[in-house]
Design an enzyme around this catalytic site. Structure first.
Site, PDB file in Angstrom:
ATOM      1  N   TRP A 186       0.867  -0.259 -10.625  1.00 14.85           N
ATOM      2  CA  TRP A 186       1.788   0.540  -9.818  1.00 14.85           C
ATOM      3  C   TRP A 186       2.588  -0.428  -8.971  1.00 14.85           C
ATOM      4  O   TRP A 186       2.025  -1.305  -8.324  1.00 14.85           O
ATOM      5  CB  TRP A 186       1.033   1.507  -8.890  1.00 14.85           C
ATOM      6  CG  TRP A 186       1.952   2.053  -7.823  1.00 14.85           C
ATOM      7  CD1 TRP A 186       2.937   2.968  -7.994  1.00 14.85           C
ATOM      8  CD2 TRP A 186       1.996   1.663  -6.449  1.00 14.85           C
ATOM      9  NE1 TRP A 186       3.603   3.182  -6.801  1.00 14.85           N
ATOM     10  CE2 TRP A 186       3.044   2.396  -5.840  1.00 14.85           C
ATOM     11  CE3 TRP A 186       1.265   0.766  -5.666  1.00 14.85           C
ATOM     12  CZ2 TRP A 186       3.373   2.255  -4.485  1.00 14.85           C
ATOM     13  CZ3 TRP A 186       1.589   0.627  -4.320  1.00 14.85           C
ATOM     14  CH2 TRP A 186       2.634   1.376  -3.739  1.00 14.85           C
ATOM     15  N   GLU A 225       1.333   3.837 -13.328  1.00 14.07           N
ATOM     16  CA  GLU A 225       1.322   4.950 -12.370  1.00 14.07           C
ATOM     17  C   GLU A 225       2.740   5.259 -11.889  1.00 14.07           C
ATOM     18  O   GLU A 225       3.439   4.375 -11.395  1.00 14.07           O
ATOM     19  CB  GLU A 225       0.431   4.552 -11.185  1.00 14.07           C
ATOM     20  CG  GLU A 225       0.318   5.591 -10.092  1.00 14.07           C
ATOM     21  CD  GLU A 225      -0.638   5.150  -8.980  1.00 14.07           C
ATOM     22  OE1 GLU A 225      -1.152   4.010  -9.041  1.00 14.07           O
ATOM     23  OE2 GLU A 225      -0.863   5.950  -8.051  1.00 14.07           O
ATOM     24  N   LYS A 227       5.500   7.617  -9.474  1.00 17.00           N
ATOM     25  CA  LYS A 227       5.502   8.109  -8.101  1.00 17.00           C
ATOM     26  C   LYS A 227       6.835   8.768  -7.794  1.00 17.00           C
ATOM     27  O   LYS A 227       7.853   8.435  -8.409  1.00 17.00           O
ATOM     28  CB  LYS A 227       5.264   6.925  -7.148  1.00 17.00           C
ATOM     29  CG  LYS A 227       5.006   7.329  -5.719  1.00 17.00           C
ATOM     30  CD  LYS A 227       4.459   6.176  -4.889  1.00 17.00           C
ATOM     31  CE  LYS A 227       4.294   6.618  -3.447  1.00 17.00           C
ATOM     32  NZ  LYS A 227       3.681   5.612  -2.597  1.00 17.00           N
ATOM     33  N   ASP A 258      -1.646  10.215 -10.358  1.00 16.82           N
ATOM     34  CA  ASP A 258      -2.080  10.215  -8.957  1.00 16.82           C
ATOM     35  C   ASP A 258      -1.699  11.584  -8.411  1.00 16.82           C
ATOM     36  O   ASP A 258      -0.521  11.953  -8.391  1.00 16.82           O
ATOM     37  CB  ASP A 258      -1.391   9.094  -8.179  1.00 16.82           C
ATOM     38  CG  ASP A 258      -1.867   9.011  -6.728  1.00 16.82           C
ATOM     39  OD1 ASP A 258      -1.872  10.065  -6.058  1.00 16.82           O
ATOM     40  OD2 ASP A 258      -2.213   7.920  -6.265  1.00 16.82           O
ATOM     41  N   HIS A 261       1.312  12.175  -6.218  1.00 15.36           N
ATOM     42  CA  HIS A 261       2.600  11.570  -6.585  1.00 15.36           C
ATOM     43  C   HIS A 261       3.616  12.497  -7.220  1.00 15.36           C
ATOM     44  O   HIS A 261       4.496  12.059  -7.951  1.00 15.36           O
ATOM     45  CB  HIS A 261       2.360  10.376  -7.510  1.00 15.36           C
ATOM     46  CG  HIS A 261       1.857   9.192  -6.759  1.00 15.36           C
ATOM     47  ND1 HIS A 261       1.863   7.926  -7.263  1.00 15.36           N
ATOM     48  CD2 HIS A 261       1.342   9.089  -5.513  1.00 15.36           C
ATOM     49  CE1 HIS A 261       1.359   7.089  -6.373  1.00 15.36           C
ATOM     50  NE2 HIS A 261       1.029   7.771  -5.302  1.00 15.36           N
ATOM     51  N   HIS A 285      -5.861   9.014 -10.215  1.00 11.15           N
ATOM     52  CA  HIS A 285      -6.024   8.637  -8.818  1.00 11.15           C
ATOM     53  C   HIS A 285      -6.111   9.947  -8.065  1.00 11.15           C
ATOM     54  O   HIS A 285      -5.091  10.568  -7.765  1.00 11.15           O
ATOM     55  CB  HIS A 285      -4.814   7.835  -8.319  1.00 11.15           C
ATOM     56  CG  HIS A 285      -4.896   6.386  -8.629  1.00 11.15           C
ATOM     57  ND1 HIS A 285      -3.990   5.467  -8.146  1.00 11.15           N
ATOM     58  CD2 HIS A 285      -5.797   5.679  -9.347  1.00 11.15           C
ATOM     59  CE1 HIS A 285      -4.331   4.266  -8.578  1.00 11.15           C
ATOM     60  NE2 HIS A 285      -5.411   4.369  -9.310  1.00 11.15           N
ATOM     61  N   ASP A 293       2.404  12.722  -0.152  1.00 13.25           N
ATOM     62  CA  ASP A 293       1.393  11.787  -0.660  1.00 13.25           C
ATOM     63  C   ASP A 293       0.652  11.133   0.506  1.00 13.25           C
ATOM     64  O   ASP A 293       0.734   9.931   0.717  1.00 13.25           O
ATOM     65  CB  ASP A 293       2.117  10.722  -1.507  1.00 13.25           C
ATOM     66  CG  ASP A 293       1.175   9.699  -2.103  1.00 13.25           C
ATOM     67  OD1 ASP A 293       0.014  10.051  -2.351  1.00 13.25           O
ATOM     68  OD2 ASP A 293       1.609   8.555  -2.318  1.00 13.25           O
ATOM     69  N   ASP A 295      -2.544  10.778   1.139  1.00 11.44           N
ATOM     70  CA  ASP A 295      -3.809  10.091   0.884  1.00 11.44           C
ATOM     71  C   ASP A 295      -4.933  10.525   1.819  1.00 11.44           C
ATOM     72  O   ASP A 295      -5.672   9.691   2.344  1.00 11.44           O
ATOM     73  CB  ASP A 295      -3.607   8.571   0.880  1.00 11.44           C
ATOM     74  CG  ASP A 295      -2.881   8.112  -0.379  1.00 11.44           C
ATOM     75  OD1 ASP A 295      -3.427   8.319  -1.466  1.00 11.44           O
ATOM     76  OD2 ASP A 295      -1.758   7.585  -0.265  1.00 11.44           O
ATOM     77  N   ASP A 325      -8.214   7.679  -4.988  1.00 12.57           N
ATOM     78  CA  ASP A 325      -7.212   6.864  -4.290  1.00 12.57           C
ATOM     79  C   ASP A 325      -6.770   7.554  -3.006  1.00 12.57           C
ATOM     80  O   ASP A 325      -5.833   8.352  -3.025  1.00 12.57           O
ATOM     81  CB  ASP A 325      -5.995   6.611  -5.204  1.00 12.57           C
ATOM     82  CG  ASP A 325      -4.923   5.772  -4.509  1.00 12.57           C
ATOM     83  OD1 ASP A 325      -5.229   5.186  -3.456  1.00 12.57           O
ATOM     84  OD2 ASP A 325      -3.794   5.707  -5.026  1.00 12.57           O
TER      85      ASP A 325
HETATM   86  C1  RNT Z   1       0.502   4.233  -4.007  1.00 15.52           C
HETATM   87  C2  RNT Z   1      -0.320   4.360  -5.228  1.00 15.52           C
HETATM   88  C3  RNT Z   1      -1.283   3.234  -5.479  1.00 15.52           C
HETATM   89  C4  RNT Z   1      -2.003   2.759  -4.247  1.00 15.52           C
HETATM   90  C5  RNT Z   1      -3.182   1.881  -4.508  1.00 15.52           C
HETATM   91  C6  RNT Z   1      -3.508   1.066  -3.316  1.00 15.52           C
HETATM   92  O1  RNT Z   1       1.221   5.352  -3.745  1.00 15.52           O
HETATM   93  O2  RNT Z   1      -1.012   5.560  -5.191  1.00 15.52           O
HETATM   94  O3  RNT Z   1      -2.145   3.597  -6.478  1.00 15.52           O
HETATM   95  O4  RNT Z   1      -2.447   3.824  -3.480  1.00 15.52           O
HETATM   96  O5  RNT Z   1      -3.004   1.187  -5.650  1.00 15.52           O
HETATM   97 ZN    ZN Z   2      -2.473   5.869  -6.697  1.00 19.54          ZN
END
Ligand code: RNT
Ligand code: ZN
Length: 417
Positions: A186, A225, A227, A258, A261, A285, A293, A295, A325
């Protein structure tokens, strides 16, 4: 919780699930084969071990300043082992390139080699943990807004070299552990404001990837990945959904979903069956996006549960690598690991306990009411008794019993950092 109570509750649950055609003993065995890839970066707020590590960049951010962040490799390893001791089953650890064992030396990202990860391999083998890997484009003087899609040849070559080295390292890890190391790629590349050279950046990104993937490996697998946007990179993302899906489909690479994302109302679970028709495997993820996003720590909510159900319904457990993630620095970080990992496992357990044959028969026969009724009923079936039994037989604390263990570790270890 008393062992006797857990066993009795499980017996009743087993009988109840048998009534709808589900063998809970078999489901428990399947759970033993469900391995998470635990993200190493929740323990230290995505800082890593480069000696001059500065602020986190690349459009991602941890928020909160709860005490106890792992400050070095030993602390991080201790925290991971502690977390794993509270999560049933055996799991993988997902490393980022910035988590090498650099021993205080300034090793730039285009200089990393397997030697910086040898102690990880030894540690993982000793602890029955398999490793996965990630290249790291963020938090570096050369990160800027663009890395693999940068028109500045010197910068682009730097990141190509970094990513090639990451693949070589992943290959060595895979060889050493006798199981493919899954390497996620990513990059944060994008821009804050209206961007007019999109085609150029994406063309450069594609060329970088072609060069990076030119070497074929046997013991590692590549995933990419996508986004939607990053913080400070809101208007343009080189690795958008269409770009990454297109690349993965054309080049038979693993696509990384993810769950944070996509646009907030987009259903990540619905991507599983579509993507599996076009790419060999999926990497996940799993995170909890709150409005974006963000997290947040994974919990048992619809997006995670639906994702698991879609994997099981597609009979694709062996084609999906289940990574987590998220990075929450506002609560006990170890607790964040355990809550998120257990929530992912509980979601998968519920998916495995679904009376899928009955549901499919209803669907095949146009019995929409019956299908919806069963989907509602399954929510209140005694899955938690099966979960408690899974914890018991895995030798980890059942129910709320893991909370005091984390509190004790906080008192004795993390609060002293
Ligand atoms: C970022 C991505 C990525 C990171 C990690 C640290 O938006 O999700 O995967 O969170 O790789
Ligand atoms: Zn991620």
């Amino acid at each position: 919780m008393k062992t006797k109570t857990i066993r009795q509750a499980y017996e009743l649950a087993r009988e109840r699930y048998a009534e709808i055609g589900i063998d809970t003993d078999k489901v428990l065995d399947k759970m033993d084969n469900f391995h998470l890839s635990l993200h190493c970066w929740q323990a230290d707020d995505v800082v890593g071990f480069e000696p001059k590590a500065g602020a986190l960049s690349g459009g991602i951010q941890t928020t909160g300043n709860y005490p106890g962040r792992a400050r070095n490799i030993n602390e991080l390893r201790a925290d991971i082992l502690k977390a794993l001791s509270l999560i049933p089953g055996t799991h993988r650890l997902n490393l980022h390139a910035i988590y090498g064992d650099f021993k205080g030396e300034a090793v730039d990202r285009d200089q990393i080699t397997i030697e910086h990860f040898q102690s990880w391999i030894d540690w993982a083998l000793a602890n029955n943990i398999k490793l996965d890997f990630n290249s790291s484009s963020f938090s570096h003087p050369k990160s800027g807004d663009l890395s693999l899609s940068n028109p500045d040849n010197e910068i682009r070559r730097f990141w190509i070299e970094h990513t090639k080295r990451c693949r070589a390292i992943a290959e060595e890890i895979g060889k050493a552990q006798g199981d493919p190391c899954i390497m996620n790629l990513w990059v944060h590349d994008g821009s804050k404001d209206i961007t007019v050279n999109r085609y150029l950046y994406r063309k450069l990104f594609k060329e970088s990837l072609d060069e990076i993937f030119a070497t074929k490996y046997e013991n590692m697998k590549d995933c990419l990945e996508s986004k939607t946007f990053g913080i400070g990179l809101e208007s343009f993302t080189s690795g958008s959904l269409e770009f990454v899906v297109g690349y993965c489909v054309e080049n038979k690479k693993i696509y990384t979903i993810d769950t944070g994302h996509y646009h907030p109302l987009e259903d990540a679970a619905d991507k599983v069956s579509s993507m599996l028709l076009y790419v060999p495997e999926l990497m996940l993820h799993v995170t909890r996006g709150v409005r974006w996003d963000s997290d947040h720590v994974t919990i048992m909510e619809d997006p995670t549960m639906n994702l698991c159900k879609e994997i099981v319904r597609a009979d694709a457990l062996d084609r999906v690598h289940f990574g987590l993630d998220y990075f929450d620095a506002s609560i006990n970080r170890l607790g964040a690991y355990v809550i998120g990992a257990r929530a992912a496992q509980q979601s998968m357990l519920c998916a495995l306990l679904e009376p899928i044959d009955t549901l499919r028969t209803h669907e095949d026969n146009g019995r929409g009411f019956q299908r919806l009724a069963m989907l509602e009923i399954e929510k209140s079936l005694p899955w938690s008794a099966v979960w408690d039994m899974y914890c018991l037989r895995s030798g980890v604390p059942v129910g709320e019993a893991y909370i005091p263990v984390i509190e004790q570790y906080e008192t004795e270890v993390t609060s002293k950092r």
